[in-house]
Design a protein around this motif. Structure first.
Motif, PDB file in Angstrom:
ATOM      1  N   ASN A   6      -2.441   1.037  -3.249  1.00 33.09           N
ATOM      2  CA  ASN A   6      -3.673   0.631  -3.921  1.00 33.09           C
ATOM      3  C   ASN A   6      -4.807   1.625  -3.709  1.00 33.09           C
ATOM      4  O   ASN A   6      -5.989   1.261  -3.767  1.00 33.09           O
ATOM      5  CB  ASN A   6      -4.089  -0.764  -3.427  1.00 33.09           C
ATOM      6  N   ASP A  17      -2.098  -0.413   4.912  1.00 35.17           N
ATOM      7  CA  ASP A  17      -3.161   0.105   4.049  1.00 35.17           C
ATOM      8  C   ASP A  17      -4.433  -0.734   4.137  1.00 35.17           C
ATOM      9  O   ASP A  17      -5.544  -0.201   4.217  1.00 35.17           O
ATOM     10  CB  ASP A  17      -2.683   0.122   2.589  1.00 35.17           C
ATOM     11  N   GLU A  18      -4.267  -2.043   4.114  1.00 30.83           N
ATOM     12  CA  GLU A  18      -5.427  -2.933   4.042  1.00 30.83           C
ATOM     13  C   GLU A  18      -6.299  -2.828   5.285  1.00 30.83           C
ATOM     14  O   GLU A  18      -7.511  -3.074   5.229  1.00 30.83           O
ATOM     15  CB  GLU A  18      -4.963  -4.383   3.862  1.00 30.83           C
TER      16      GLU A  18
END
Length: 642
Positions: A6, A17-18
């Motif tokens: 993303n 990633d988050e």
């Protein structure tokens, strides 16, 4: 591993990633007034040197960087097999292997003969570097490599961290003090550029300084060292993107040449989604710089689309982009000793990495030449500073690494011309080709250099014994120790022998036993072990400080052909008692078997065996017969100090 789904996010790829956030820079602290080694620049060369020196508690090291914190978006992306081997010496290869894109194939695209305005794949091949090392060439954000080196520094015995936000104003070397090894002849003046104390001036005195501060190196300029070679005459764009496309080889390294619109070199990046594109631009005019082209990322994308016709390319995010010039230059010298100076002078200032060689980034050779520069220099500085080696050791840095720099720019000049669809200019015009087959042939011909595995140092007092090369033909003297598996006698575990060569400043002596059992007191292996353990002329006895572990300076490991060996039958010297408790070291004795026969794989003489001496930077220094006790002593006596 997959990440960046993303959007591109720098930082530790072990974090989702988050949740991933870049580590903050360390708190600002005053520079030390006096150090043993001052490193200017936190690129791969500077960090590799700092990572080595951080493990020596009795060496005071300071590394200084002009930027405000660690790199987030890296220019370099390729991690060669040899660089992976060096990272293993730092016990840091596993994360890179896990996280990096591993390069196994190359694809080649040319204008379609039936419709030249469209490209067509001609063929795919296995990457030529496969099999040259136990590691595969990888692609990962340069910042991630930096993070791993920084992590090793901060968790070392010295807890070394960089000093950011410092701009080098001036560097001076007092020539009247350079030959006094106790003196601090280098004076460096820095200006702080952080918001809190901008303009504050700090001064550091150092015994040695290493300029790893890039192509516009202030250290190099302060030393009056010139870059020599070709100026830039060709521009390329480079960008890291998250694309959507119907181009079928988007996850394969691809060389793409169009008929009229130029060329693209496509390199898949780590995480499964990110891709790097090198986009051919135009010839530069006389005295013109790439920055004057006034191009944007959108211009590079538009050019890439035209080159990749009929395939469509939609770029969802540009993580990083730049425009660079193709030019190849090498510094006239790599240290502060002027040409023509008397032998025996001790250098006190050095340049490394982009500070002493510049070229295009397409081959992925910048990081993979810069990091080995200081891997060569670091152990030499440590040995001299600790009083274990003669200071003449420091003169070998320039002799060994400047040759590699010329190999680099010659290869880069040829590669740059082959990838381009139009000649560069002048003498490069003869190198320009029209078919990707020439690129494929170049890669196959230069695969050892590209991988870094065939780079060797010329014969010298530090690389000798060539008359005995036939005893181990697969270990070329001067090249790195080419790892292979052997089975540990104590527990039956197959082990990569090359992974014993850690970046801890120690020398290694590998005993490859002959056809006689080492348990036979009359055998040459037994005679050598007895000499190393007990003789007054043994380099192990002579150069190991009183009270230190027997392997603290020179570690001895043995590999035998016999299959009926037991660790308890081995001489104590091969499984010594160490440390404050006298614990036994069971990890120095190995044997071959049918699956892991290093004698067969590395061309070792089965009848006679041999001694292989390995330097602290993993390069082979000497090969000797098992009974060459005096020759082994003479080798170490040539540069080591009690």
């Amino acid at each position: 591993m997959q990440f960046h789904l993303n959007g591109f996010k720098p930082g530790n790829y072990q974090v989702p990633d988050e949740a991933r956030e870049p580590d903050p820079p360390p708190p600002m602290a005053d520079l030390p007034k006096e150090v043993d080694v001052l490193i200017v620049g936190c690129g791969p060369a500077g960090l590799a040197l700092a990572r080595q020196l951080a493990d020596f508690a009795n060496i005071k090291t300071c590394i200084v960087e002009q930027k405000s914190g660690p790199m987030l978006f890296g220019q370099a992306d390729g991690i060669s097999c040899r660089t992976m081997e060096i990272m293993e010496a730092f016990n840091s290869s596993e994360l890179l292997v896990k996280e990096a894109y591993q390069l196994h194939q190359n694809a080649f695209w040319e204008p379609d003969a039936r419709n030249p305005q469209r490209i067509k794949r001609t063929h795919k091949v296995a990457d030529a570097r496969l099999g040259l090392s136990e590691f595969t060439h990888g692609v990962v954000n340069q910042a991630r490599l930096h993070d791993i080196l920084l992590d090793g520094m901060v968790h070392s015995i010295t807890h070394l961290v960089p000093h950011y936000n410092r701009r080098l104003l001036e560097l001076a070397v007092d020539r009247s003090l350079t030959q006094d090894l106790r003196a601090h002849p280098v004076t460096a003046t820095f200006e702080r550029n952080d918001a809190s104390q901008s303009g504050k001036v700090e001064t550091v005195k150092a015994r040695y300084v290493v300029g790893c501060d890039g192509a516009r190196s202030v250290v190099r300029k302060s030393l009056g060292i010139e870059l020599q070679g070709d100026s830039a005459n060709k521009a390329w764009g480079v960008m890291d993107v998250l694309p959507i496309t119907n181009f079928p080889d988007i996850r394969v390294k691809s060389f793409i040449q169009s008929k009229d619109n130029g060329a693209v070199m496509l390199v898949p990046r780590e995480g499964g989604y990110l891709v790097r594109l090198y986009v051919e631009l135009d010839l530069l005019g006389k005295d013109q710089r790439a920055s004057q082209l006034n191009l944007s990322a959108d211009d590079l994308i538009a050019r890439a689309r035209r080159i990749m016709n009929p395939y469509w390319l939609e770029v969802k995010e540009v993580a990083w982009w730049s425009i660079y010039e193709v030019g190849q230059r090498v510094a006239e010298r790599f240290d502060d000793i002027p040409a023509g100076s008397p032998d025996g002078l001790v250098p006190r200032a050095f340049v490394a990495g982009d500070a002493c060689h510049t070229h295009s980034p397409k081959g992925g050779w910048g990081l993979n030449t810069s990091l080995p520069d200081t891997f060569n220099l670091g152990w030499k500085l440590a040995a001299v500073l600790q009083g274990g080696s003669h200071p003449k050791l420091l003169r070998t840095y320039e002799a060994e690494r400047r040759k590699v720099a010329f190999m680099l720019i010659n290869a880069d000049r040829e590669m740059s011309a082959l990838v381009a669809t139009r000649p560069h200019a002048g003498k490069d015009a003869s190198l320009a080709k029209t078919g990707t087959v020439d690129i494929e042939n170049f890669i196959a011909r230069q695969n050892g250099f590209i991988a870094g595995t065939s780079i060797g140092y010329d014969e010298s007092w530090l690389c000798t014994g060539h008359e005995n090369q036939a005893l181990a033909s697969g270990f070329p003297i001067g090249q790195r120790f080419h790892s292979a598996r052997a089975v540990r006698v104590a527990d039956g575990r197959p082990v990569q022998l090359g992974h014993l060569n850690k970046a801890d400043g120690r020398w290694r002596i590998f005993i490859f036993g002959d056809a006689e059992s080492p348990l036979d007191a009359a055998s040459r292996s037994a005679g050598l072990i007895g000499f190393l353990a007990d003789a007054d002329t043994s380099p192990v006895k002579k150069y190991t400080p009183a009270g230190a572990d027997v392997d603290s300076v020179i570690e001895v490991c043995a590999v035998f052909q016999q299959q009926d060996l037991a660790i308890e039958d081995m001489p104590d010297f091969l499984w010594p008692a160490k440390g404050k408790y006298g614990l036994r070291d069971y990890e120095k004795v190995f044997q071959t078997n049918e699956m892991h026969d290093i004698f067969e794989q590395r061309g070792i003489d089965r009848l006679n065996g041999c001694i292989v001496v390995v330097r602290p930077d993993q390069h082979i220094a000497n090969i000797l017969p098992l009974d060459a006790h005096a020759g082994l002593s003479r080798f170490f006596d040539g540069f080591m100090l009690r």
